[in-house]
Design a protein around this motif. Structure first.
Motif, PDB file in Angstrom:
ATOM      1  N   HIS A 243      70.628  -7.681  73.291  1.00 53.84           N
ATOM      2  CA  HIS A 243      71.028  -7.145  74.583  1.00 53.84           C
ATOM      3  C   HIS A 243      71.762  -8.248  75.344  1.00 53.84           C
ATOM      4  O   HIS A 243      71.441  -9.434  75.219  1.00 53.84           O
ATOM      5  N   GLY A 244      72.745  -7.864  76.133  1.00 53.88           N
ATOM      6  CA  GLY A 244      73.485  -8.865  76.877  1.00 53.88           C
ATOM      7  C   GLY A 244      74.018  -8.330  78.194  1.00 53.88           C
ATOM      8  O   GLY A 244      74.290  -7.130  78.321  1.00 53.88           O
ATOM      9  N   HIS A 245      74.110  -9.224  79.164  1.00 53.76           N
ATOM     10  CA  HIS A 245      74.761  -8.873  80.420  1.00 53.76           C
ATOM     11  C   HIS A 245      75.415 -10.131  80.968  1.00 53.76           C
ATOM     12  O   HIS A 245      75.127 -11.253  80.532  1.00 53.76           O
ATOM     13  N   TYR A 246      76.313  -9.949  81.930  1.00 49.69           N
ATOM     14  CA  TYR A 246      77.095 -11.065  82.451  1.00 49.69           C
ATOM     15  C   TYR A 246      76.613 -11.480  83.839  1.00 49.69           C
ATOM     16  O   TYR A 246      76.258 -10.643  84.675  1.00 49.69           O
ATOM     17  N   GLY A 253      82.897 -19.285  89.713  1.00 51.19           N
ATOM     18  CA  GLY A 253      83.195 -17.881  89.471  1.00 51.19           C
ATOM     19  C   GLY A 253      83.329 -17.491  88.024  1.00 51.19           C
ATOM     20  O   GLY A 253      83.704 -16.358  87.706  1.00 51.19           O
ATOM     21  N   THR A 254      83.025 -18.403  87.096  1.00 54.69           N
ATOM     22  CA  THR A 254      83.135 -18.113  85.660  1.00 54.69           C
ATOM     23  C   THR A 254      82.068 -17.099  85.241  1.00 54.69           C
ATOM     24  O   THR A 254      80.923 -17.172  85.684  1.00 54.69           O
ATOM     25  N   ARG A 255      82.467 -16.160  84.389  1.00 50.34           N
ATOM     26  CA  ARG A 255      81.504 -15.199  83.840  1.00 50.34           C
ATOM     27  C   ARG A 255      80.717 -15.863  82.716  1.00 50.34           C
ATOM     28  O   ARG A 255      81.286 -16.515  81.840  1.00 50.34           O
ATOM     29  N   ILE A 256      79.410 -15.688  82.720  1.00 53.41           N
ATOM     30  CA  ILE A 256      78.530 -16.286  81.739  1.00 53.41           C
ATOM     31  C   ILE A 256      77.735 -15.177  81.068  1.00 53.41           C
ATOM     32  O   ILE A 256      77.213 -14.282  81.749  1.00 53.41           O
ATOM     33  N   LEU A 257      77.647 -15.237  79.753  1.00 56.42           N
ATOM     34  CA  LEU A 257      76.923 -14.219  79.005  1.00 56.42           C
ATOM     35  C   LEU A 257      75.464 -14.618  78.832  1.00 56.42           C
ATOM     36  O   LEU A 257      75.154 -15.723  78.387  1.00 56.42           O
ATOM     37  N   ARG A 258      74.581 -13.728  79.186  1.00 59.37           N
ATOM     38  CA  ARG A 258      73.134 -13.917  79.015  1.00 59.37           C
ATOM     39  C   ARG A 258      72.653 -12.914  77.976  1.00 59.37           C
ATOM     40  O   ARG A 258      72.878 -11.702  78.130  1.00 59.37           O
TER      41      ARG A 258
END
Length: 262
Positions: A243-246, A253-258
């Motif tokens: 499962h992943g969300h940003y 402001g960088t998008r990071i994947l969790r």
């Protein structure tokens, strides 16, 4: 632009590329056209075909079907010297047992450009030194290869590829064995180079910095496009089994994947 025109203008492309070994398909009909100057990330689970794809693109293995093209010419038809002047590949487990210095190891990257009429000279030395600087290894130039750590060897391998001055650089898990500082600096260096690069990566957050991503799953190209467009929650679950969300980094402001286990 038609598919044929894209192949003719692309610095590197493949059409219907596939590989079977002892009746088992490792890659299935891959179509790719690289854009000049881009960094294309290749991601996928272990065994998805990332290393195999890079070896086929570099001409180290012959495909069972399809073809690879360099600036519109079929890779299989080009002389090996011409291929070495155009493409450089850094494999995951490249090694040498020769007792040579780091400088001499990187200088081997100039071999495709040398001849009896054009021996190693001042320009070649400057190119080797710049390659060492680019990977933060200039201070290692007099060290013997056998005395280097795994991370140092990886940087020297990449320097040798840079010394080839290729139009297309292929890197298979280039951040393996590197500490976090050199991981980040290496990826920044590759993306800043005025060449086209293809980088196989495990770290999906590092992959987000690429211009485009190709997602492989069981030897098939299942997604191709901008990182945030292809690494969707649905794709992360179906291909990577997570499962992943940003999240948004408040610093810049960088998008990071969790990601988390299902």
């Amino acid at each position: 632009m038609s598919n044929l025109a894209a192949v003719q203008w692309a610095p590197l492309s493949c059409v219907g590329l596939g590989l079977r070994v002892r009746g088992h398909a490792l890659l299935h009909s891959i179509d790719l056209q690289l854009v000049a100057g881009e960094t294309l990330g290749v991601v996928g689970p272990n065994g998805s075909g990332k290393s195999t794809l890079l070896k086929l693109l570099a001409g180290l293995r012959a495909p069972s079907q399809g073809s690879v093209h360099v600036l519109g010419e079929t890779l299989a038809s080009l002389p090996r010297r011409r291929v070495a002047q155009t493409l450089a590949l850094v494999e995951q487990h490249a090694d040498t047992h020769d007792a040579i210095s780091v400088f001499d190891a990187v200088a081997l990257g100039r071999t495709p450009w040398l001849s009896a009429l054009a021996p190693f000279g001042a320009d070649d030395r400057a190119i080797v030194e710049q390659a060492l600087i680019d990977v933060d290894a200039m201070h290692l130039q007099r060290r013997l290869w056998g005395a280097l750590s795994g991370g140092e060897r990886q940087r020297v391998h990449i320097a040798r590829a840079l010394a080839q001055r290729p139009q297309v650089l292929l890197l298979d898990e280039p951040t393996n064995h590197l500490d976090i500082q050199h991981q980040l600096s290496l990826l920044h260096c590759v993306q800043a180079l005025p060449i086209t690069s293809v980088v196989a990566l495990h770290d999906l957050n590092q992959a987000l910095t690429c211009d485009r991503l190709a997602v492989l799953d069981q030897g098939r190209l299942v997604a191709l496009g901008a990182p945030l467009d292809v690494l969707t929650p649905e794709r992360l679950l179906s291909t990577f089994g997570v499962h992943g969300h940003y999240l948004t980094d408040p610093f810049d402001g960088t998008r990071i994947l969790r990601v988390r286990a299902p």
